[in-house]
Design a protein around this motif. Structure first.
Motif, short mmCIF file in Angstrom:
data_model
loop_
_atom_site.label_atom_id
_atom_site.label_comp_id
_atom_site.label_asym_id
_atom_site.label_seq_id
_atom_site.Cartn_x
_atom_site.Cartn_y
_atom_site.Cartn_z
N ARG A 150 0.84 -1.21 0.00
CA ARG A 150 0.00 0.00 0.00
C ARG A 150 0.87 1.26 0.00
O ARG A 150 0.56 2.25 -0.67
CB ARG A 150 -0.96 -0.02 1.19
N ASP A 151 1.97 1.24 0.77
CA ASP A 151 2.89 2.38 0.78
C ASP A 151 3.49 2.61 -0.61
O ASP A 151 3.67 3.74 -1.04
CB ASP A 151 4.01 2.19 1.81
N ALA A 152 3.81 1.52 -1.30
CA ALA A 152 4.38 1.65 -2.65
C ALA A 152 3.37 2.30 -3.60
O ALA A 152 3.74 3.19 -4.37
CB ALA A 152 4.80 0.28 -3.17
N ILE A 153 2.12 1.88 -3.53
CA ILE A 153 1.09 2.50 -4.38
C ILE A 153 0.94 3.97 -4.03
O ILE A 153 0.85 4.83 -4.91
CB ILE A 153 -0.25 1.74 -4.28
N ALA A 154 0.94 4.28 -2.73
CA ALA A 154 0.81 5.69 -2.31
C ALA A 154 1.96 6.53 -2.85
O ALA A 154 1.76 7.66 -3.29
CB ALA A 154 0.74 5.78 -0.79
N ALA A 155 3.17 5.97 -2.83
CA ALA A 155 4.33 6.70 -3.33
C ALA A 155 4.28 6.85 -4.85
O ALA A 155 4.68 7.89 -5.39
CB ALA A 155 5.62 5.99 -2.91
N LEU A 156 3.79 5.83 -5.54
CA LEU A 156 3.76 5.86 -7.00
C LEU A 156 2.62 6.71 -7.56
O LEU A 156 2.75 7.29 -8.64
CB LEU A 156 3.65 4.44 -7.56
N THR A 157 1.52 6.79 -6.85
CA THR A 157 0.32 7.45 -7.37
C THR A 157 0.58 8.84 -7.95
O THR A 157 0.18 9.12 -9.08
CB THR A 157 -0.79 7.48 -6.31
N PRO A 158 1.26 9.74 -7.23
CA PRO A 158 1.40 11.10 -7.80
C PRO A 158 2.41 11.23 -8.93
O PRO A 158 2.41 12.25 -9.62
CB PRO A 158 1.82 11.95 -6.59
N ILE A 159 3.24 10.23 -9.15
CA ILE A 159 4.33 10.41 -10.13
C ILE A 159 4.38 9.38 -11.25
O ILE A 159 5.07 9.60 -12.24
CB ILE A 159 5.71 10.41 -9.42
N ILE A 160 3.69 8.27 -11.12
CA ILE A 160 3.96 7.16 -12.03
C ILE A 160 3.62 7.46 -13.48
O ILE A 160 4.40 7.13 -14.39
CB ILE A 160 3.29 5.85 -11.54
N MET A 161 2.50 8.09 -13.76
CA MET A 161 2.16 8.35 -15.16
C MET A 161 3.15 9.33 -15.78
O MET A 161 3.58 9.14 -16.92
CB MET A 161 0.72 8.86 -15.27
N HIS A 162 3.52 10.34 -15.02
CA HIS A 162 4.51 11.30 -15.51
C HIS A 162 5.85 10.61 -15.78
O HIS A 162 6.48 10.83 -16.82
CB HIS A 162 4.68 12.43 -14.49
N ALA A 163 6.26 9.75 -14.86
CA ALA A 163 7.53 9.03 -15.03
C ALA A 163 7.49 8.15 -16.27
O ALA A 163 8.43 8.16 -17.08
CB ALA A 163 7.84 8.20 -13.78
N LEU A 164 6.42 7.40 -16.45
CA LEU A 164 6.32 6.51 -17.60
C LEU A 164 6.26 7.30 -18.91
O LEU A 164 6.84 6.87 -19.92
CB LEU A 164 5.11 5.59 -17.46
N GLU A 165 5.59 8.43 -18.91
CA GLU A 165 5.56 9.28 -20.10
C GLU A 165 6.96 9.80 -20.42
O GLU A 165 7.36 9.86 -21.59
CB GLU A 165 4.58 10.43 -19.91
N GLN A 166 7.71 10.18 -19.39
CA GLN A 166 9.08 10.66 -19.62
C GLN A 166 9.95 9.55 -20.21
O GLN A 166 10.75 9.81 -21.12
CB GLN A 166 9.71 11.14 -18.32
N VAL A 167 9.81 8.34 -19.71
CA VAL A 167 10.61 7.23 -20.23
C VAL A 167 10.34 7.04 -21.72
O VAL A 167 11.25 6.74 -22.49
CB VAL A 167 10.32 5.92 -19.45
N ARG A 168 9.11 7.27 -22.14
CA ARG A 168 8.76 7.15 -23.56
C ARG A 168 9.17 8.38 -24.36
O ARG A 168 8.94 8.44 -25.55
CB ARG A 168 7.26 6.91 -23.72
N GLY A 169 9.73 9.39 -23.69
CA GLY A 169 10.24 10.55 -24.40
C GLY A 169 9.29 11.73 -24.46
O GLY A 169 9.54 12.69 -25.18
N SER A 170 8.19 11.68 -23.72
CA SER A 170 7.22 12.76 -23.75
C SER A 170 7.82 14.03 -23.17
O SER A 170 8.53 14.01 -22.17
CB SER A 170 5.99 12.36 -22.94
N ASP A 171 7.53 15.13 -23.81
CA ASP A 171 7.97 16.43 -23.31
C ASP A 171 6.98 16.88 -22.24
O ASP A 171 5.82 16.48 -22.24
CB ASP A 171 8.00 17.44 -24.46
N HIS A 172 7.43 17.68 -21.32
CA HIS A 172 6.55 18.15 -20.25
C HIS A 172 6.85 19.61 -19.95
O HIS A 172 7.29 19.96 -18.86
CB HIS A 172 6.71 17.28 -19.00
N PRO A 173 6.56 20.51 -20.91
CA PRO A 173 6.93 21.92 -20.74
C PRO A 173 6.23 22.62 -19.58
O PRO A 173 6.77 23.55 -19.01
CB PRO A 173 6.56 22.56 -22.08
N ASN A 174 5.03 22.18 -19.22
CA ASN A 174 4.29 22.85 -18.15
C ASN A 174 4.27 22.06 -16.86
O ASN A 174 3.50 22.38 -15.96
CB ASN A 174 2.86 23.15 -18.60
#
Length: 167
Positions: free
Chosen positions: A136-160
């Motif tokens: 549960r702690d792992a999910i709580a830690a991943l929740t706010p960042i995981i989609m952003h992290a995975l998008e970055q790994v795929r090369g997505s830009d994040h200007p804002n």
């Protein structure tokens, strides 16, 4: 954009059907709730089977690989030792956040988790503790960042990203 995830439960006893896997299903459901396509939970024994399962997941081009178990201090806890050789780029902040969530939830022993996190090619690997609370702690830690992290790994830009994080 759909991301694939795989949960690998590391437990010699669960792999031998001595007792049920209690943390893998928590992680899998948490990742599903975050919008990831999650493979069935894989259960492996401690030691070399962990490394083999990680290499298989990387070869299968899984975006997020979360292990649960084998991060403690017992003689058979070797998940970090199996994870380290496959990681190309460490991301220590994720593992630190998981430990921090545990400590903030009143579990001082969370600091004993030796879990790692990092990139192996295009796969993000996260070691989580093997307890239900640690999952549960792992999910709580991943929740706010995981989609952003995975998008970055795929090369997505994040200007804002910094502006929206401060809003």
């Amino acid at each position: 954009m759909t991301f694939r995830a795989r949960v690998i439960t590391v437990s010699t006893r669960a792999a031998a059907d001595v007792w049920p896997d209690r943390s893998g299903p928590i992680l899998a459901q948490g990742l599903i709730d975050l919008g990831l396509a999650v493979d069935p939970v894989q259960i492996v024994a401690d030691g070399e089977p962990v490394g083999a399962a990680l290499r298989d997941a990387i070869a299968d081009q899984i975006d997020l690989i979360v292990t649960t178990g084998g991060t403690g201090l017992t003689p058979t806890d070797r998940t970090p030792e199996q994870t380290a050789p496959v990681i190309d780029r460490p991301i220590p902040g994720i593992a630190e956040a998981i430990r921090s969530f545990g400590q903030s939830n009143g579990v001082p022993t969370a600091m004993l988790s030796r879990g790692l996190s990092g990139l192996a090619g295009q796969s993000l690997i996260v070691n989580a503790p093997g307890s239900p609370g640690g999952a549960r702690d792992a999910i709580a830690a991943l929740t706010p960042i995981i989609m952003h992290a995975l998008e970055q790994v795929r090369g997505s830009d994040h200007p804002n990203a910094s502006a929206s994080a401060r809003a």
